[in-house]
Design a protein around this motif. Structure first.
Motif, PDB file in Angstrom:
ATOM      1  N   PRO A 125     -13.077   6.114  -5.827  1.00 31.00           N
ATOM      2  CA  PRO A 125     -13.902   5.591  -4.767  1.00 31.00           C
ATOM      3  C   PRO A 125     -13.128   3.805  -4.680  1.00 31.00           C
ATOM      4  O   PRO A 125     -13.636   3.476  -5.961  1.00 31.00           O
ATOM      5  CB  PRO A 125     -14.088   5.919  -4.441  1.00 31.00           C
ATOM      6  CG  PRO A 125     -15.323   6.441  -5.418  1.00 31.00           C
ATOM      7  CD  PRO A 125     -14.779   6.860  -6.908  1.00 31.00           C
ATOM      8  N   CYS A 126     -12.549   3.748  -3.468  1.00 26.94           N
ATOM      9  CA  CYS A 126     -12.758   2.134  -3.478  1.00 26.94           C
ATOM     10  C   CYS A 126     -14.065   2.055  -2.797  1.00 26.94           C
ATOM     11  O   CYS A 126     -15.312   2.442  -2.822  1.00 26.94           O
ATOM     12  CB  CYS A 126     -11.859   2.197  -2.230  1.00 26.94           C
ATOM     13  SG  CYS A 126     -10.260   2.773  -2.087  1.00 26.94           S
ATOM     14  N   ASN A 144      -5.168   9.907   2.671  1.00 22.68           N
ATOM     15  CA  ASN A 144      -5.818  11.652   2.757  1.00 22.68           C
ATOM     16  C   ASN A 144      -5.636  12.091   3.475  1.00 22.68           C
ATOM     17  O   ASN A 144      -7.222  13.373   3.184  1.00 22.68           O
ATOM     18  CB  ASN A 144      -6.938  11.301   1.775  1.00 22.68           C
ATOM     19  CG  ASN A 144      -7.985  10.727   2.995  1.00 22.68           C
ATOM     20  OD1 ASN A 144      -7.437   9.985   4.493  1.00 22.68           O
ATOM     21  ND2 ASN A 144      -9.727   9.673   2.822  1.00 22.68           N
ATOM     22  N   CYS A 164      -6.436   3.069  -4.946  1.00 25.37           N
ATOM     23  CA  CYS A 164      -8.147   3.322  -5.096  1.00 25.37           C
ATOM     24  C   CYS A 164      -8.241   4.701  -3.884  1.00 25.37           C
ATOM     25  O   CYS A 164      -7.653   4.943  -3.543  1.00 25.37           O
ATOM     26  CB  CYS A 164      -9.624   2.618  -4.657  1.00 25.37           C
ATOM     27  SG  CYS A 164      -9.709   1.528  -3.189  1.00 25.37           S
ATOM     28  N   GLY A 165      -9.455   5.636  -4.266  1.00 26.41           N
ATOM     29  CA  GLY A 165      -9.804   6.503  -3.362  1.00 26.41           C
ATOM     30  C   GLY A 165      -8.789   7.731  -3.550  1.00 26.41           C
ATOM     31  O   GLY A 165      -7.778   8.074  -4.686  1.00 26.41           O
ATOM     32  N   GLU A 222      -6.123   1.891  -0.440  1.00 23.67           N
ATOM     33  CA  GLU A 222      -6.770   2.656  -0.275  1.00 23.67           C
ATOM     34  C   GLU A 222      -6.199   4.197  -0.292  1.00 23.67           C
ATOM     35  O   GLU A 222      -4.550   3.689   0.522  1.00 23.67           O
ATOM     36  CB  GLU A 222      -7.633   3.216   0.855  1.00 23.67           C
ATOM     37  CG  GLU A 222      -8.461   4.961   0.233  1.00 23.67           C
ATOM     38  CD  GLU A 222      -9.947   4.734   1.642  1.00 23.67           C
ATOM     39  OE1 GLU A 222      -9.976   6.354   1.339  1.00 23.67           O
ATOM     40  OE2 GLU A 222      -9.851   3.803   2.904  1.00 23.67           O
ATOM     41  N   LYS A 256       0.415  -0.928   0.343  1.00 28.41           N
ATOM     42  CA  LYS A 256      -0.097  -0.003   0.067  1.00 28.41           C
ATOM     43  C   LYS A 256       1.045   1.035   0.050  1.00 28.41           C
ATOM     44  O   LYS A 256       2.369   1.225   0.240  1.00 28.41           O
ATOM     45  CB  LYS A 256      -0.579  -0.062   1.075  1.00 28.41           C
ATOM     46  CG  LYS A 256      -1.822  -1.448   0.991  1.00 28.41           C
ATOM     47  CD  LYS A 256      -2.982  -1.507   2.674  1.00 28.41           C
ATOM     48  CE  LYS A 256      -3.589  -2.451   2.742  1.00 28.41           C
ATOM     49  NZ  LYS A 256      -4.663  -1.391   4.016  1.00 28.41           N
TER      50      LYS A 256
END
Length: 323
Positions: A320-321, A295, A314-315, A292, A269
């Motif tokens: 978006p996830c 953020n 994603c995100g 994700e 990640k």
């Protein structure tokens, strides 16, 4: 007499001595030979036998009339590096830049330049291997970028105890990166755009490394030892290699400003530690990252192109996830 007046007096005295003190006769002869070896370019038309070479363009003299700096930039020549440069024993700086007509190899006479500290040989057609005899100089900065050098980076460069700046980018160098090329504090290493392979030596994770650019090579392995919150590094570019590691728990230097890890094989990640690092440039694209994107804090500054072409990121700023 006030201190400002004293300063001005000594300043103008230095200028006067520079122009009134005749240069060393041996140095003048070497410079005239350099002019001849370059094919007598018009830019050096003021280099005349019966004149004081301390007043010539493209050179600087010491207070004792010895040449310590020569800079030859953008001359329209078609020849090899002048061997007579090695006959200027007080040289501390050589600049040979932006001369595509300069070819051949670095002459062995450079091995005599024991006081040479700065060598800038850039944007020429000079080729061959980087010679071992450069280790006989006193280089603190070596820039051989954008030439046509090939072969390995010589381990002998690690014998230069004051070398802090090394730029070998834009050549055709191959083989492994030798350990211990840089010494001292505030170090800069540019080896990008070559054909280097193998793992990055572990010792580059130690010491005061400000900048490391190893992009556009064929490097493999796990470079995460280059990171760490207390490291003073401000720029790391490892893009366009074959590096493999898990990014999830990597902690990045607090003062980092530029990070490019794109076009590798990085998994895991996006590290949450990036939330606390104020980068002016971030690129993690073209890897195998998933999950994700964090953020919070500084992560809001980056656009989608920092993350595109990963496995399943994603995100924000990507779609978006899925729940």
């Amino acid at each position: 007499m006030s201190n400002p007046h004293l300063f001005l007096l000594f300043f103008f005295l230095h200028i006067y001595l520079s122009f009134s003190l005749d240069c060393n006769a041996t140095d003048r002869k070497a410079l005239l030979n350099i002019k001849s070896e370059l094919g007598n370019p018009p830019e050096l038309s003021a280099w005349l036998p019966a004149t004081n070479c301390c007043t010539w363009s493209n050179v600087y003299c010491t207070d004792t009339g010895r040449i310590y700096n020569i800079y030859l930039i953008s001359l329209n020549v078609s020849t090899t590096i002048p061997p007579s440069l090695g006959n200027l024993p007080e040289l501390e700086t050589i600049q040979l830049q932006a001369m595509p007509g300069l070819y051949g190899t670095i002459p062995p006479s450079f091995s005599k330049l024991a006081k040479l500290q700065l060598l800038f040989l850039t944007n020429t057609s000079v080729s061959g291997v980087i010679p071992d005899f450069l280790s006989r100089t006193n280089l603190s900065a070596l820039d051989l970028s954008y030439n046509k050098f090939s072969g390995p980076i010589p381990l002998s460069l690690s014998k230069l105890p004051n070398l802090r700046f090394l730029d070998l980018s834009g050549n055709s160098l191959s083989g492994r990166i030798p350990p211990g090329l840089l010494h001292g504090t505030f170090r800069f290493l540019y080896l990008d755009r070559n054909k280097l392979s193998g793992d990055i030596p572990q010792d580059y994770g130690n010491g005061d490394l400000d900048t490391i650019d190893l992009s556009h090579n064929r490097l493999t392995g796990d470079p995460s030892f280059l990171f760490g919150i207390t490291r003073p590094t401000t720029k790391i570019d490892l893009s366009w290699n074959q590096l493999e590691f898990d990014l999830t728990r990597v902690v990045f230097p607090h003062y980092l400003e530029y990070l490019d890890l794109s076009h590798n094989r990085i998994k895991g990640k996006v590290s949450k530690s990036l939330q606390d690092v104020k980068l002016r440039f971030l690129n993690l694209s073209y890897n195998e990252l998933c999950g994700e994107i964090p953020n919070r804090r500084f992560m809001v500054n980056y656009q989608a192109d920092s993350y595109i072409h990963n496995k399943c990121l994603c995100g924000t700023p990507l779609p978006p996830c899925k729940s």
